[in-house]
Design an enzyme around this catalytic site. Sequence first.
Site, PDB file in Angstrom:
ATOM      1  N   ASP A  89      13.027  -1.155  -5.231  1.00 28.92           N
ATOM      2  CA  ASP A  89      11.686  -1.736  -5.343  1.00 28.92           C
ATOM      3  C   ASP A  89      10.556  -0.789  -4.966  1.00 28.92           C
ATOM      4  O   ASP A  89       9.404  -1.016  -5.327  1.00 28.92           O
ATOM      5  CB  ASP A  89      11.593  -3.038  -4.548  1.00 28.92           C
ATOM      6  CG  ASP A  89      12.019  -2.880  -3.097  1.00 28.92           C
ATOM      7  OD1 ASP A  89      11.846  -1.781  -2.537  1.00 28.92           O
ATOM      8  OD2 ASP A  89      12.519  -3.849  -2.516  1.00 28.92           O
ATOM      9  N   GLU A 113      12.944   1.839  -0.645  1.00 31.35           N
ATOM     10  CA  GLU A 113      13.242   0.427  -0.819  1.00 31.35           C
ATOM     11  C   GLU A 113      12.911  -0.300   0.484  1.00 31.35           C
ATOM     12  O   GLU A 113      13.141   0.236   1.571  1.00 31.35           O
ATOM     13  CB  GLU A 113      14.728   0.258  -1.161  1.00 31.35           C
ATOM     14  CG  GLU A 113      15.132  -1.144  -1.535  1.00 31.35           C
ATOM     15  CD  GLU A 113      16.565  -1.205  -2.059  1.00 31.35           C
ATOM     16  OE1 GLU A 113      16.963  -2.272  -2.540  1.00 31.35           O
ATOM     17  OE2 GLU A 113      17.291  -0.182  -1.958  1.00 31.35           O
ATOM     18  N   LYS A 123      13.297  -4.135   2.448  1.00 33.77           N
ATOM     19  CA  LYS A 123      13.949  -5.434   2.386  1.00 33.77           C
ATOM     20  C   LYS A 123      13.582  -6.276   3.610  1.00 33.77           C
ATOM     21  O   LYS A 123      13.570  -5.780   4.730  1.00 33.77           O
ATOM     22  CB  LYS A 123      15.466  -5.273   2.332  1.00 33.77           C
ATOM     23  CG  LYS A 123      15.980  -4.612   1.058  1.00 33.77           C
ATOM     24  CD  LYS A 123      15.683  -5.453  -0.172  1.00 33.77           C
ATOM     25  CE  LYS A 123      16.210  -4.785  -1.433  1.00 33.77           C
ATOM     26  NZ  LYS A 123      15.842  -5.561  -2.644  1.00 33.77           N
TER      27      LYS A 123
END
Length: 208
Positions: free
Chosen positions: A22, A42, A44
């Site tokens: 992402d 990334e 999370k």
Amino acid sequence: MQEVDKELGQTLYVLDSNIKPDGGLIEVQDDNGTWRVLLVSEAKHQGKDIENIQNGIKVGVNNDQDFMVAGNAIERSHKNISEIANFMLKEAHFPYVLFLEGSNFLTEDIIVKRPNGESVTIHYNTGSLNRLDRLTSANYGMPINSNLCKNRFVKSNNRMIMLQATSIYTQGDGKRWDEEKMLSIMLEIAKTSMQVLASDLFKQITKK
């Protein structure tokens, strides 16, 4: 991968299969015109226990529990990490940085207060909540919150083994990441990548 060995990277069952960390992927073109990976990032978030307790929300089937058993959604990161590692198999660096936040990634006990003032302690080492140990396999159990961009070369049975370790960062107390802090860490990883790539290009030049 096929540049390393022709048998690698041949099997694919879904033709449009892909990965998409992402935070995206940044590449730089070297002096030979080859695009090299500089940074993969990334972020999370997993675990809403802190927010739920602060808002007086109970969870569970009967809505009578303080904590929700952690899910396994974070393990999807392993797919991205493994595929990027495969793609970078011939490189001496692995600039994958993973930012974690939420109550499933605590590294210390924290005390959270309900709206009525009652205190609830979330223990970081509770197996049903903590998911850090499910991700540290991606950095071979080396320290988190550390720049592990440079690949490690270890010797075992007279053979050298290259380790591609993910740089895993967590707030430790469940708080949200500050964007400036994240940018600072990513810049450090990217600079390390540049150092490794510069060294690699220098070695190529001296061999000619």
